[in-house]
Design a protein around this motif. Sequence first.
Motif, PDB file in Angstrom:
ATOM      1  N   SER A  99      -3.259  -0.672   5.897  1.00 33.91           N
ATOM      2  CA  SER A  99      -4.345  -1.130   5.026  1.00 33.91           C
ATOM      3  C   SER A  99      -4.349  -0.393   3.697  1.00 33.91           C
ATOM      4  O   SER A  99      -4.613  -0.984   2.640  1.00 33.91           O
ATOM      5  CB  SER A  99      -5.694  -0.958   5.727  1.00 33.91           C
ATOM      6  OG  SER A  99      -5.930   0.407   6.039  1.00 33.91           O
ATOM      7  N   ARG A 100      -4.027   0.876   3.717  1.00 34.12           N
ATOM      8  CA  ARG A 100      -4.025   1.667   2.493  1.00 34.12           C
ATOM      9  C   ARG A 100      -2.844   1.310   1.596  1.00 34.12           C
ATOM     10  O   ARG A 100      -2.933   1.423   0.367  1.00 34.12           O
ATOM     11  CB  ARG A 100      -3.998   3.157   2.828  1.00 34.12           C
ATOM     12  CG  ARG A 100      -3.993   4.059   1.592  1.00 34.12           C
ATOM     13  CD  ARG A 100      -4.036   5.521   1.956  1.00 34.12           C
ATOM     14  NE  ARG A 100      -5.296   5.886   2.608  1.00 34.12           N
ATOM     15  CZ  ARG A 100      -5.639   7.141   2.919  1.00 34.12           C
ATOM     16  NH1 ARG A 100      -4.810   8.125   2.637  1.00 34.12           N
ATOM     17  NH2 ARG A 100      -6.780   7.385   3.504  1.00 34.12           N
ATOM     18  N   TYR A 101      -1.733   0.904   2.199  1.00 32.81           N
ATOM     19  CA  TYR A 101      -0.517   0.650   1.421  1.00 32.81           C
ATOM     20  C   TYR A 101      -0.117  -0.823   1.472  1.00 32.81           C
ATOM     21  O   TYR A 101       1.060  -1.160   1.380  1.00 32.81           O
ATOM     22  CB  TYR A 101       0.626   1.527   1.954  1.00 32.81           C
ATOM     23  CG  TYR A 101       0.347   3.010   1.827  1.00 32.81           C
ATOM     24  CD1 TYR A 101       0.626   3.686   0.649  1.00 32.81           C
ATOM     25  CD2 TYR A 101      -0.216   3.727   2.891  1.00 32.81           C
ATOM     26  CE1 TYR A 101       0.364   5.047   0.525  1.00 32.81           C
ATOM     27  CE2 TYR A 101      -0.497   5.083   2.780  1.00 32.81           C
ATOM     28  CZ  TYR A 101      -0.195   5.740   1.586  1.00 32.81           C
ATOM     29  OH  TYR A 101      -0.466   7.085   1.463  1.00 32.81           O
ATOM     30  N   SER A 102      -1.092  -1.691   1.585  1.00 30.32           N
ATOM     31  CA  SER A 102      -0.811  -3.119   1.774  1.00 30.32           C
ATOM     32  C   SER A 102      -0.031  -3.738   0.619  1.00 30.32           C
ATOM     33  O   SER A 102       0.733  -4.683   0.811  1.00 30.32           O
ATOM     34  CB  SER A 102      -2.123  -3.890   1.981  1.00 30.32           C
ATOM     35  OG  SER A 102      -2.983  -3.727   0.857  1.00 30.32           O
ATOM     36  N   GLY A 103      -0.189  -3.232  -0.584  1.00 29.70           N
ATOM     37  CA  GLY A 103       0.516  -3.805  -1.728  1.00 29.70           C
ATOM     38  C   GLY A 103       1.830  -3.140  -2.046  1.00 29.70           C
ATOM     39  O   GLY A 103       2.501  -3.511  -3.027  1.00 29.70           O
ATOM     40  N   LEU A 104       2.247  -2.170  -1.212  1.00 27.29           N
ATOM     41  CA  LEU A 104       3.461  -1.413  -1.498  1.00 27.29           C
ATOM     42  C   LEU A 104       4.695  -2.137  -0.980  1.00 27.29           C
ATOM     43  O   LEU A 104       4.756  -2.527   0.187  1.00 27.29           O
ATOM     44  CB  LEU A 104       3.370  -0.033  -0.852  1.00 27.29           C
ATOM     45  CG  LEU A 104       4.554   0.917  -1.067  1.00 27.29           C
ATOM     46  CD1 LEU A 104       4.750   1.229  -2.550  1.00 27.29           C
ATOM     47  CD2 LEU A 104       4.351   2.198  -0.259  1.00 27.29           C
ATOM     48  N   SER A 105       5.700  -2.294  -1.841  1.00 32.39           N
ATOM     49  CA  SER A 105       6.964  -2.909  -1.454  1.00 32.39           C
ATOM     50  C   SER A 105       8.088  -1.887  -1.591  1.00 32.39           C
ATOM     51  O   SER A 105       8.315  -1.333  -2.669  1.00 32.39           O
ATOM     52  CB  SER A 105       7.264  -4.121  -2.352  1.00 32.39           C
ATOM     53  OG  SER A 105       8.542  -4.651  -2.059  1.00 32.39           O
ATOM     54  N   LEU A 106       8.767  -1.627  -0.500  1.00 40.68           N
ATOM     55  CA  LEU A 106       9.914  -0.714  -0.471  1.00 40.68           C
ATOM     56  C   LEU A 106      11.061  -1.481   0.183  1.00 40.68           C
ATOM     57  O   LEU A 106      11.282  -1.393   1.394  1.00 40.68           O
ATOM     58  CB  LEU A 106       9.562   0.555   0.304  1.00 40.68           C
ATOM     59  CG  LEU A 106       8.398   1.376  -0.277  1.00 40.68           C
ATOM     60  CD1 LEU A 106       8.008   2.501   0.666  1.00 40.68           C
ATOM     61  CD2 LEU A 106       8.758   1.934  -1.654  1.00 40.68           C
ATOM     62  N   PRO A 107      11.796  -2.259  -0.600  1.00 44.87           N
ATOM     63  CA  PRO A 107      12.701  -3.262  -0.041  1.00 44.87           C
ATOM     64  C   PRO A 107      13.837  -2.712   0.813  1.00 44.87           C
ATOM     65  O   PRO A 107      14.201  -3.327   1.818  1.00 44.87           O
ATOM     66  CB  PRO A 107      13.237  -3.992  -1.279  1.00 44.87           C
ATOM     67  CG  PRO A 107      12.946  -3.098  -2.431  1.00 44.87           C
ATOM     68  CD  PRO A 107      11.730  -2.328  -2.069  1.00 44.87           C
ATOM     69  N   VAL A 108      14.400  -1.563   0.447  1.00 43.24           N
ATOM     70  CA  VAL A 108      15.519  -1.048   1.246  1.00 43.24           C
ATOM     71  C   VAL A 108      15.022  -0.588   2.612  1.00 43.24           C
ATOM     72  O   VAL A 108      15.595  -0.934   3.650  1.00 43.24           O
ATOM     73  CB  VAL A 108      16.246   0.097   0.514  1.00 43.24           C
ATOM     74  CG1 VAL A 108      17.374   0.644   1.388  1.00 43.24           C
ATOM     75  CG2 VAL A 108      16.800  -0.386  -0.816  1.00 43.24           C
ATOM     76  N   ALA A 109      13.954   0.198   2.627  1.00 43.15           N
ATOM     77  CA  ALA A 109      13.401   0.668   3.898  1.00 43.15           C
ATOM     78  C   ALA A 109      12.983  -0.497   4.783  1.00 43.15           C
ATOM     79  O   ALA A 109      13.196  -0.488   6.006  1.00 43.15           O
ATOM     80  CB  ALA A 109      12.219   1.597   3.647  1.00 43.15           C
TER      81      ALA A 109
END
Length: 362
Positions: free
Chosen positions: A320-330
Amino acid sequence: MKKYTFLDLAVVNAPYEKAMTEAVGRVITSGRYIGGSEVAAFEAGLSAALGVDHVVAVANGLDALRLIVRAYMELGRLKPGDEVVVPANSFVASALAVSDCGLEVRFADVDPDTYNLDWDKMPCGPKVKAVMPVHLYGRVCVVPEDIRQRYVVIEDSAQAIGARGACLMGHAAGMSFYPTKNIGALGDAGAVITPSEEVAAVVRSLGNYGTDRQYHNIYMGLNSRMDPVQAAMLRVKLAAMDHENSIRRERAGIYDAHINNQLIELPKMPDDPETHVWHQYVVRVADGRRDEFRRFMESRGVETAVHYPCPIHRQPCYASRYSGLSLPVAERLAEEVVSLPVSRGTSVDDALEISAIVNEFE
């Protein structure tokens, strides 16, 4: 049909059973069941084996990281609300150690070749005060000198005992001896490693209720002490560290030389083989076929595993805290990685046969 177990701890520990049984007996007859000579001897042995100045034995790997963070807070180097950069494709303990201490996690993406933190993509900003490189799967995450100069560097070395450079690149390192590790206890155990006498002293106090002497508490600490039974058994296992790691390197080399399947991407071998101890041998299966590959391997008797199927920033406790975070490789790695058996429980012949089975997948 022959079965290829992913990790049989009874087989892994069999060569050391007699010595470990004697070690437990030594603790029983000593009458010292908290601290004492076994723990001190293990700390000294690990210090010598890794070439580090200070070792503090603690209860587990998560506590090792938590105690390091707490120590830097007590020393005024970190404070609540500061941010700590953590790679997203690690076991959740890497992030929990930060969150538990009231600091903020800044998740980072990783290098597609090494699976370790990608320094070119490292988040920055005025609130970033520390970074936690994870030596994932046993491969050392090389820390640039400018990073070491600018930030508190806390190595998560849980999977990399004996790898060249591990525990020597940061200001402190947390180690785990969970039973599945290359050098595993018969229960939970961990250690803090640091070149700083000051950090070691604070960690030791924090892990013993915050005391500096009996009934005198200078910190609000916790109870996180390695018990003498685990220390005694780990002394036995520590003597075989280089040998156990050489077995894993040999099995990894067999896979690298004999797996030839365009559908399977092998891990990149490091230029210096001593910088990888192959806690896991992780291949990648793209195009959404990982589960199909695992079912195929299971049908041929090969047990596999996935480390890890969900990046930390998408775990329910963080999502919920990082819902907008995109880390494509991971995120892509989480969908593709598969771990093959690589411990002493996998013989040379097993590794050759598993390689041939992998090559049959189509």
